[in-house]
Design an enzyme around this catalytic site. Structure first.
Site, PDB file in Angstrom:
ATOM      1  N   SER A 126       0.791  -1.142   0.024  1.00 13.51           N
ATOM      2  CA  SER A 126      -0.008   0.089  -0.043  1.00 13.51           C
ATOM      3  C   SER A 126       0.969   1.130  -0.021  1.00 13.51           C
ATOM      4  CB  SER A 126      -0.757   0.047   1.402  1.00 13.51           C
ATOM      5  OG  SER A 126      -1.406   1.200   1.547  1.00 13.51           O
ATOM      6  N   TYR A 150      -1.694  -1.456  10.812  1.00 10.41           N
ATOM      7  CA  TYR A 150      -2.105  -1.913   9.695  1.00 10.41           C
ATOM      8  C   TYR A 150      -0.565  -1.781   8.573  1.00 10.41           C
ATOM      9  CZ  TYR A 150      -3.732  -1.725   4.868  1.00 10.41           C
ATOM     10  OH  TYR A 150      -3.726  -1.912   3.553  1.00 10.41           O
ATOM     11  N   LYS A 154       2.453  -3.867   6.405  1.00 11.44           N
ATOM     12  CA  LYS A 154       2.564  -3.974   5.195  1.00 11.44           C
ATOM     13  C   LYS A 154       3.938  -3.974   5.073  1.00 11.44           C
ATOM     14  CE  LYS A 154      -1.430  -4.604   3.302  1.00 11.44           C
ATOM     15  NZ  LYS A 154      -2.008  -6.007   2.516  1.00 11.44           N
TER      16      LYS A 154
HETATM   17  P1  NAD Z   1     -11.016  -6.940   1.177  1.00 10.08           P
HETATM   18  O1  NAD Z   1     -11.139  -7.067   2.548  1.00 10.08           O
HETATM   19  O2  NAD Z   1     -12.190  -6.793   0.151  1.00 10.08           O
HETATM   20  O3  NAD Z   1     -10.166  -8.467   0.604  1.00 10.08           O
HETATM   21  C1  NAD Z   1      -9.469  -9.192   1.535  1.00 10.08           C
HETATM   22  C2  NAD Z   1      -9.927 -10.694   1.502  1.00 10.08           C
HETATM   23  O4  NAD Z   1      -8.910 -11.309   2.476  1.00 10.08           O
HETATM   24  C3  NAD Z   1     -11.294 -10.725   2.061  1.00 10.08           C
HETATM   25  O5  NAD Z   1     -12.151 -11.461   1.244  1.00 10.08           O
HETATM   26  C4  NAD Z   1     -11.138 -11.507   3.434  1.00 10.08           C
HETATM   27  O6  NAD Z   1     -12.314 -12.194   3.856  1.00 10.08           O
HETATM   28  C5  NAD Z   1      -9.841 -12.125   3.191  1.00 10.08           C
HETATM   29  N1  NAD Z   1      -9.091 -12.576   4.523  1.00 10.08           N
HETATM   30  C6  NAD Z   1      -8.667 -11.828   5.678  1.00 10.08           C
HETATM   31  N2  NAD Z   1      -8.204 -12.221   6.410  1.00 10.08           N
HETATM   32  C7  NAD Z   1      -7.890 -13.695   5.952  1.00 10.08           C
HETATM   33  C8  NAD Z   1      -7.107 -15.005   6.432  1.00 10.08           C
HETATM   34  N3  NAD Z   1      -6.600 -14.740   7.629  1.00 10.08           N
HETATM   35  N4  NAD Z   1      -7.432 -15.838   5.835  1.00 10.08           N
HETATM   36  C9  NAD Z   1      -7.907 -15.899   4.523  1.00 10.08           C
HETATM   37  N5  NAD Z   1      -8.533 -14.995   4.119  1.00 10.08           N
HETATM   38  C10 NAD Z   1      -8.663 -13.679   4.815  1.00 10.08           C
HETATM   39  O7  NAD Z   1      -9.826  -5.932   0.792  1.00 10.08           O
HETATM   40  P2  NAD Z   1      -9.507  -5.294  -0.501  1.00 10.08           P
HETATM   41  O8  NAD Z   1      -9.747  -4.061  -0.596  1.00 10.08           O
HETATM   42  O9  NAD Z   1      -9.718  -6.267  -1.750  1.00 10.08           O
HETATM   43  O10 NAD Z   1      -7.848  -5.386  -0.195  1.00 10.08           O
HETATM   44  C11 NAD Z   1      -7.087  -6.526  -0.777  1.00 10.08           C
HETATM   45  C12 NAD Z   1      -5.436  -6.235  -0.391  1.00 10.08           C
HETATM   46  O11 NAD Z   1      -5.075  -5.217  -0.768  1.00 10.08           O
HETATM   47  C13 NAD Z   1      -5.390  -6.267   1.167  1.00 10.08           C
HETATM   48  O12 NAD Z   1      -4.125  -6.946   1.668  1.00 10.08           O
HETATM   49  C14 NAD Z   1      -5.349  -4.787   1.684  1.00 10.08           C
HETATM   50  O13 NAD Z   1      -4.423  -4.728   2.589  1.00 10.08           O
HETATM   51  C15 NAD Z   1      -4.487  -4.390   0.342  1.00 10.08           C
HETATM   52  N6  NAD Z   1      -5.062  -3.151  -0.043  1.00 10.08           N
HETATM   53  C16 NAD Z   1      -6.194  -2.365  -0.032  1.00 10.08           C
HETATM   54  C17 NAD Z   1      -6.467  -1.013  -0.538  1.00 10.08           C
HETATM   55  C18 NAD Z   1      -7.754  -0.648  -0.571  1.00 10.08           C
HETATM   56  O14 NAD Z   1      -8.207   0.688  -0.462  1.00 10.08           O
HETATM   57  N7  NAD Z   1      -8.927  -1.302  -1.043  1.00 10.08           N
HETATM   58  C19 NAD Z   1      -5.371  -0.100  -0.577  1.00 10.08           C
HETATM   59  C20 NAD Z   1      -3.868  -0.576  -0.412  1.00 10.08           C
HETATM   60  C21 NAD Z   1      -3.876  -1.904  -0.197  1.00 10.08           C
END
Ligand code: NAD
Ligand code: UDP
Length: 339
Positions: A126, A150, A154
């Protein structure tokens, strides 16, 4: 033979859009998700859009045996690792859960990959790892820091992966630092479905427009930005998903560890986002200006040139498309995947 990609967190927001594009590109996709922050309905809809099947495992990264079982049953060539917890505020309340799921979960995954000789992984990092940058645009050589658990997860996972790549040259790791993903697939069938009150700006705006929330609270209008509100680099989730397809196909020409920023290179303020959303949706969005949110920075956007050069990829959807697609999803699914 078709290549099989394991997508952890594949039923989540970015994971479901990426799964869709992987299927369209001809990959077999296996999804691992514990459904703690997503619904299986997202993958049913991906199957409906693509006419292809996703192999789904309800499994948890904290359980190494469950990960190993998936590798035993499938010939995984690469992993795209989205799974984890992502709410900044919550991470300060339950840090051990964040460290366990995001860091220990990633270590478990990497150990199983090593056991099965799978050495190609793309990791969701991120822009938060840049902390409060000294200037914009941000490039990959800027110093990193974190102000909350958080962000630290990362940073730590990035460091762990860097150590791993240095310890063994067979690893092929791509760290993708996302700026602000927004929008939805053009079908309006899949999109972002936050549980509870949205933390992020665009889901909040769209829930106000659809009547689920009363008004947006804009966190501060006294930043040193053109209109005083915070400026971010919003990137359409389909552009982001496309970068992941490029990343898994670029493994062949890359080696060791590669770090890339994914954004458009444009910054928009909160007020510009509200206006753009109103224009595309035809709805008005009530808002009030409130105090700054603790930990927020004034402005943040990327220099997208390294990702462009390395992946032969560029974000090409503009703000109007981001808002139009967000609204189509929200308007068709006012309660997200819940009926
Ligand atoms: P999201 O929460 O929609 O998707 C993450 C998924 O991981 C979910 O479906 C959740 O059920 C699953 N999950 C969580 N913990 C778990 C575990 N212990 N075992 C198995 N599954 C698990 O989030 P997103 O927005 O799709 O983000 C995806 C990735 O991108 C994340 O790592 C997030 O930190 C990173 N990210 C997101 C953003 C944003 O703004 N959306 C920005 C930067 C980075
Ligand atoms: N923001 C806001 N009200 C909200 C949510 C966000 O004013 O309800 C602002 C926030 O202060 C920031 C921008 O919108 O300037 C983007 O915030 P978001 O949480 O979506 O992303 P991040 O803070 O991670 O960049």
């Amino acid at each position: 033979m078709l290549q099989t990609i394991l997508v952890t967190g594949g039923s989540g927001y970015i994971g479901s859009h990426t799964t869709l594009l992987l299927l369209k590109a001809g990959f077999e996709v296996v999804v691992l998700d514990n459904l703690s922050n997503s619904s299986l309905e997202s993958l049913h809809r991906v199957e409906k859009i693509t006419g292809k099947k996703v192999k789904f495992y309800q499994a948890d990264l904290r359980n190494t045996q469950q990960i190993a079982d998936i590798f035993n049953e499938n010939n995984i060539s690469s992993v795209i690792h989205f799974a984890g917890l992502k709410a900044v505020g919550e991470s300060a309340e339950i840090p051990l859960d964040y460290y366990e799921q995001n860091i220990s979960g990633s270590i478990n995954l990497l150990k199983v990959m090593k056991e099965f000789n799978c050495s190609q992984i793309v990791f969701s990092s991120s822009a938060t790892v840049y902390g409060d940058p000294a200037s914009v645009p941000i490039n990959e050589s800027f110093p990193t820091s974190a102000t909350n658990p958080y962000g630290r997860t990362k940073l730590f996972v990035e460091e762990i992966m860097r150590d791993l790549a240095h310890s063994d040259p067979s690893w092929n790791i791509i760290l993708l630092r996302y700026f602000n993903p927004v929008g939805a697939h053009e079908s309006g069938l899949i999109g972002e479905d936050p549980q509870g009150i949205p933390n992020n700006l665009v889901p909040f705006i769209s829930q106000v427009a659809v009547g689920e929330r009363e008004k947006l609270r804009i966190f501060g209008d006294d930043y040193s930005t053109p209109d005083g509100t915070g400026v971010r680099d919003y990137i359409h989730v389909m552009d982001l998903a496309a970068a992941h397809v490029k990343a898994v196909t670029s493994h062949v020409k890359l080696s060791g560890i590669t770090t890339l920023n994914l954004g458009t290179g444009n910054g928009y303020s909160v007020l510009e986002m509200v206006k753009a959303f109103e224009k595309e949706s035809g709805k008005s969005v009530a808002y009030e200006i409130v105090a700054r949110r603790s930990g927020d920075i004034a402005e943040c956007w990327t220099d997208p040139s390294l990702a462009e050069k390395t992946l032969n990829w560029k974000a090409n959807r503009g703000l109007a498309e981001m808002m139009k697609d967000t609204w189509r999803w929200q308007n068709n699914n006012p309660k997200g995947y819940k009926i």
